[in-house]
Design an enzyme around this catalytic site. Structure first.
Site, PDB file in Angstrom:
ATOM      1  N   TYR A 108       0.842  -1.203   0.000  1.00 54.49           N
ATOM      2  CA  TYR A 108       0.000   0.000   0.000  1.00 54.49           C
ATOM      3  C   TYR A 108       0.875   1.250   0.000  1.00 54.49           C
ATOM      4  O   TYR A 108       0.726   2.146  -0.826  1.00 54.49           O
ATOM      5  CB  TYR A 108      -0.883  -0.078   1.244  1.00 54.49           C
ATOM      6  CG  TYR A 108      -1.760   1.098   1.505  1.00 54.49           C
ATOM      7  CD1 TYR A 108      -2.826   1.391   0.661  1.00 54.49           C
ATOM      8  CD2 TYR A 108      -1.547   1.897   2.626  1.00 54.49           C
ATOM      9  CE1 TYR A 108      -3.654   2.472   0.927  1.00 54.49           C
ATOM     10  CE2 TYR A 108      -2.374   2.968   2.897  1.00 54.49           C
ATOM     11  CZ  TYR A 108      -3.425   3.258   2.051  1.00 54.49           C
ATOM     12  OH  TYR A 108      -4.234   4.310   2.323  1.00 54.49           O
ATOM     13  N   LYS A 131       1.590   3.830  -3.358  1.00 56.26           N
ATOM     14  CA  LYS A 131       1.307   5.270  -3.359  1.00 56.26           C
ATOM     15  C   LYS A 131       2.545   6.058  -3.758  1.00 56.26           C
ATOM     16  O   LYS A 131       2.467   7.014  -4.528  1.00 56.26           O
ATOM     17  CB  LYS A 131       0.879   5.714  -1.961  1.00 56.26           C
ATOM     18  CG  LYS A 131      -0.522   5.369  -1.591  1.00 56.26           C
ATOM     19  CD  LYS A 131      -0.944   6.333  -0.500  1.00 56.26           C
ATOM     20  CE  LYS A 131      -2.077   5.831   0.315  1.00 56.26           C
ATOM     21  NZ  LYS A 131      -2.502   6.761   1.331  1.00 56.26           N
ATOM     22  N   THR A 187     -10.881   9.709   5.182  1.00 58.83           N
ATOM     23  CA  THR A 187     -12.108  10.345   4.694  1.00 58.83           C
ATOM     24  C   THR A 187     -13.301   9.482   5.081  1.00 58.83           C
ATOM     25  O   THR A 187     -13.175   8.261   5.183  1.00 58.83           O
ATOM     26  CB  THR A 187     -12.041  10.467   3.155  1.00 58.83           C
ATOM     27  OG1 THR A 187     -10.849  11.184   2.815  1.00 58.83           O
ATOM     28  CG2 THR A 187     -13.237  11.222   2.594  1.00 58.83           C
TER      29      THR A 187
END
Ligand code: UDP
Length: 196
Positions: A17, A21, A47
């Protein structure tokens, strides 16, 4: 802030992960610099909001579902790790403004209002009118202890700041969860640490 180059474990459970990115940013800048492509890089922080998947293992769906089902909230570690939750409408507005700008370097978009996970559990319990009863579980490996975006760049370049505070955002999100109560109560809450 965006100039910090990071410190992540490439071979830990979150390695794919984290490195994915980083690679996306590297390849985006390479296309921008080498091929002159118009690009933007947004760094999205935690979020939440309506239409979140109810069962994806993130802390907010886990806590809300557990509270709706009358279960204890599963707090990983001692709950002193922090996160800063951004309401989805604010995130979308920030991304939109970045797209309309001509700024190609990374920009943090998130809400800097930081809270510990334990306090977050208490807030959710309060909102639901239930007693906060945590079940403490082991902290996942490489779980960041602090996450709070510095949004100076977004403020200066995009004139953007988040507008929806957590109390309002959580109320709106709870409405959505209540509408989907059958999905929440039918399935088992997924609170296994996400492995990406
Ligand atoms: N967390 C928790 N209980 C849960 C799910 C998550 O205490 O049932 C914690 C998790 O260990 C992390 C924080 O809540 O410290 C946020 O986790 P999430 O997976 O939502 O996002 P991320 O770790 O990517 O910031």
């Amino acid at each position: 802030m965006e100039e910090y180059f990071g410190n992540v474990n490439p071979v830990g459970p979150r390695g794919c992960y984290d490195e994915a990115k980083r690679f996306q940013e590297a390849i985006t800048m390479a296309y921008h610099n080498h091929h002159g492509l118009e690009t933007r890089i947004v760094r999205i922080f935690n979020t939440y909001g309506p239409r979140m998947r109810l069962n994806d293992g993130r802390v907010l769906p886990a806590f809300l579902s557990q509270a709706l089902r009358g279960e204890n909230l599963t707090v990983f570690g001692d709950g002193s790790q922090t996160r800063s939750f951004c309401y989805v409408d604010d995130l979308v507005e920030g991304i939109y403004r970045l797209l309309l700008s001509n700024y190609a370097l990374p920009v943090n978009i998130g809400n800097p209002d930081e809270i510990t996970i334990k306090e977050f559990g208490e807030e959710i319990a309060n909102l639901m009118g239930v007693e906060f009863q945590p079940t403490f579980q082991e902290l996942p490996q490489n779980d960041p202890m602090k996450r709070k975006p510095d949004i100076t760049k977004a403020r200066e370049i995009l004139s953007w700041v988040p507008k929806v505070d957590r109390a309002e955002g959580l109320r709106r999100t709870l409405e959505y969860f209540k509408e989907h109560i059958t999905e929440v109560t039918a399935g088992k809450v997924n609170n296994t640490p996400r492995s990406f």
